[in-house]
Design an enzyme around this catalytic site. Structure first.
Site, PDB file in Angstrom:
ATOM      1  N   TYR A 124      -9.601  75.939  40.070  1.00  0.00           N
ATOM      2  CA  TYR A 124     -10.923  75.580  39.581  1.00  0.00           C
ATOM      3  C   TYR A 124     -10.930  75.251  38.093  1.00  0.00           C
ATOM      4  O   TYR A 124     -11.980  74.936  37.530  1.00  0.00           O
ATOM      5  CB  TYR A 124     -11.918  76.711  39.868  1.00  0.00           C
ATOM      6  CG  TYR A 124     -12.480  76.679  41.270  1.00  0.00           C
ATOM      7  CD1 TYR A 124     -11.663  76.375  42.353  1.00  0.00           C
ATOM      8  CD2 TYR A 124     -13.813  76.960  41.515  1.00  0.00           C
ATOM      9  CE1 TYR A 124     -12.169  76.355  43.641  1.00  0.00           C
ATOM     10  CE2 TYR A 124     -14.326  76.938  42.801  1.00  0.00           C
ATOM     11  CZ  TYR A 124     -13.499  76.630  43.859  1.00  0.00           C
ATOM     12  OH  TYR A 124     -14.006  76.599  45.139  1.00  0.00           O
ATOM     13  N   LYS A 171      -1.130  85.035  47.607  1.00  0.00           N
ATOM     14  CA  LYS A 171      -0.141  84.274  48.372  1.00  0.00           C
ATOM     15  C   LYS A 171       1.180  84.286  47.593  1.00  0.00           C
ATOM     16  O   LYS A 171       1.869  83.279  47.442  1.00  0.00           O
ATOM     17  CB  LYS A 171      -0.627  82.843  48.602  1.00  0.00           C
ATOM     18  CG  LYS A 171       0.180  82.070  49.645  1.00  0.00           C
ATOM     19  CD  LYS A 171       0.062  82.627  51.047  1.00  0.00           C
ATOM     20  CE  LYS A 171       0.820  81.744  52.036  1.00  0.00           C
ATOM     21  NZ  LYS A 171       0.852  82.341  53.392  1.00  0.00           N
ATOM     22  N   ASP A 204      -3.828  84.679  54.091  1.00  0.00           N
ATOM     23  CA  ASP A 204      -4.055  84.251  55.464  1.00  0.00           C
ATOM     24  C   ASP A 204      -4.165  85.457  56.398  1.00  0.00           C
ATOM     25  O   ASP A 204      -5.026  85.484  57.291  1.00  0.00           O
ATOM     26  CB  ASP A 204      -2.965  83.277  55.934  1.00  0.00           C
ATOM     27  CG  ASP A 204      -1.565  83.699  55.525  1.00  0.00           C
ATOM     28  OD1 ASP A 204      -1.430  84.515  54.602  1.00  0.00           O
ATOM     29  OD2 ASP A 204      -0.599  83.192  56.132  1.00  0.00           O
ATOM     30  N   ASP A 228     -13.420  82.147  46.500  1.00  0.00           N
ATOM     31  CA  ASP A 228     -14.500  81.269  46.950  1.00  0.00           C
ATOM     32  C   ASP A 228     -14.511  81.186  48.471  1.00  0.00           C
ATOM     33  O   ASP A 228     -15.561  81.344  49.118  1.00  0.00           O
ATOM     34  CB  ASP A 228     -14.303  79.883  46.334  1.00  0.00           C
ATOM     35  CG  ASP A 228     -15.496  78.972  46.568  1.00  0.00           C
ATOM     36  OD1 ASP A 228     -16.568  79.463  46.977  1.00  0.00           O
ATOM     37  OD2 ASP A 228     -15.360  77.756  46.340  1.00  0.00           O
TER      38      ASP A 228
END
Length: 336
Positions: A124, A171, A204, A228
């Site tokens: 972002y 991640k 995930d 988000d």
């Protein structure tokens, strides 16, 4: 005491839900002098910029703002007003509590989660360019300073609100440098706060477990993009974006906002649900010390929703915005 607060009604359904919330807050007995400003497409048309300097100056002076939904063009046009506010005011922490509200249709019961999202960097940051025609590069920025800051905020929030456990979502198995730095920074903070339980999930897997058994989580802390996405996922667990609040908090200022879109298809039709912005205003009232009024409003809203007689269409009812607002106002006046 009279509070001076910056107001951004927004566009689409923004002015309608904002008007509803201001009416309810007034009935609750809180004295507020609102300073209204335009943002987004309306500000661009009238002031030549979607984020006028006067608006930013007002928030800096008042330190608190309430914001309705503002349309963000997709794939073109000006950048997100939300992102612009967060960057300009260094609103580094996005806070989204989600909980089950009796009377609101949802797939789960007894959900009580808080999502803490780093708000200033990651993808972002908006650092992207076209390398060659047809190839775009977007830069993911992760810093130790921002990662540690959001970690410290999350643990402080947990202690203040008596939360029991924080889960860092990442991640780092793939993005070993960027997400690895985020994860190491949160771990370092966790080692300083051993009274609060701490664990980690790959993003995930976290999404899968949220869908399968959300009650196993208490608080989540995430980098910007994952935050988000996951915060919207969590809103879906309790009925959708129309019933969850949001806050963007920095050292100097805080902006409280509805997290849903501007819904231009129903704008001006007296159909919008003001619940998300109202609950954001409840968070704002607690932030400024008006705890009793915040409790009265939340209690009144939950009684109206639990009764089920007056619901907006998105919640399976037929009530207009004004009808729903009147019911909440009446419940505030009646009290317990």
């Amino acid at each position: 005491m009279t509070h001076t607060i910056t107001l951004i009604p927004g566009d689409g359904i923004g002015p309608e839900v904002t008007e509803a919330v201001l009416r309810i807050v007034k009935v609750a007995g809180v004295s507020i002098e609102w300073q209204p400003f335009e943002a987004g497409v309306l500000a661009l048309e009238r002031h030549g910029t979607p984020l006028p300097p006067q608006l930013l100056d007002s928030i800096r002076q008042n330190r608190v703002a309430l914001k309705g939904p503002v349309t963000t063009p997709i794939g073109e046009g000006f950048t997100s007003v939300n992102v612009g506010l967060r960057k300009a005011l260094e609103l580094f922490a996005n806070v989204r509590p989600v909980w089950t509200i009796k009377g609101v249709p949802s797939r789960y019961s007894d959900i009580d989660l808080v999502i803490i999202r780093e708000n200033t960097e990651d993808l972002y940051s908006g650092l992207e360019h076209e390398v060659v025609p047809g190839v775009v590069e977007s830069l993911k920025i992760i810093s130790e300073a921002a990662s540690r800051r959001i970690g410290e905020f999350a643990f402080a929030y947990a202690r203040q609100h008596r939360r029991r456990r924080i889960t860092a979502v990442h991640k780092a198995n793939i993005m070993k440098l960027g997400d690895g730095l985020f994860l190491r920074s949160i771990r370092a903070v966790a080692r300083e706060h051993t009274d609060i339980a701490y664990d980690e999930r790959i993003v995930d897997a976290a999404c899968m477990h949220l869908v399968m058994n959300p009650n196993q989580f208490d608080m989540l802390v995430l980098p910007n993009l994952y935050g988000d996405i996951v915060s919207d996922l969590c809103a879906g667990l309790v009925g959708g974006l129309g019933v969850v609040p949001g806050a963007n908090i920095g050292v100097e200022s805080a902006v409280f906002e509805a997290v849903h879109g501007s819904a231009p298809d129903i704008a001006g039709k007296n159909l919008a649900n003001p619940t998300a912005l109202l609950l954001s205003a409840v968070m704002m009232l607690r932030h400024i010390g008006e705890t009793a009024a915040a409790d009265r409003i939340r209690g009144a809203l939950e009684r109206v929703l639990a009764a089920g007689d007056v619901r907006t269409r998105d919640l399976g009812g037929s009530a207009a915005t004004t009808e729903f607002t009147a019911a909440v106002c009446q419940a505030v006046e009646k009290g317990e």
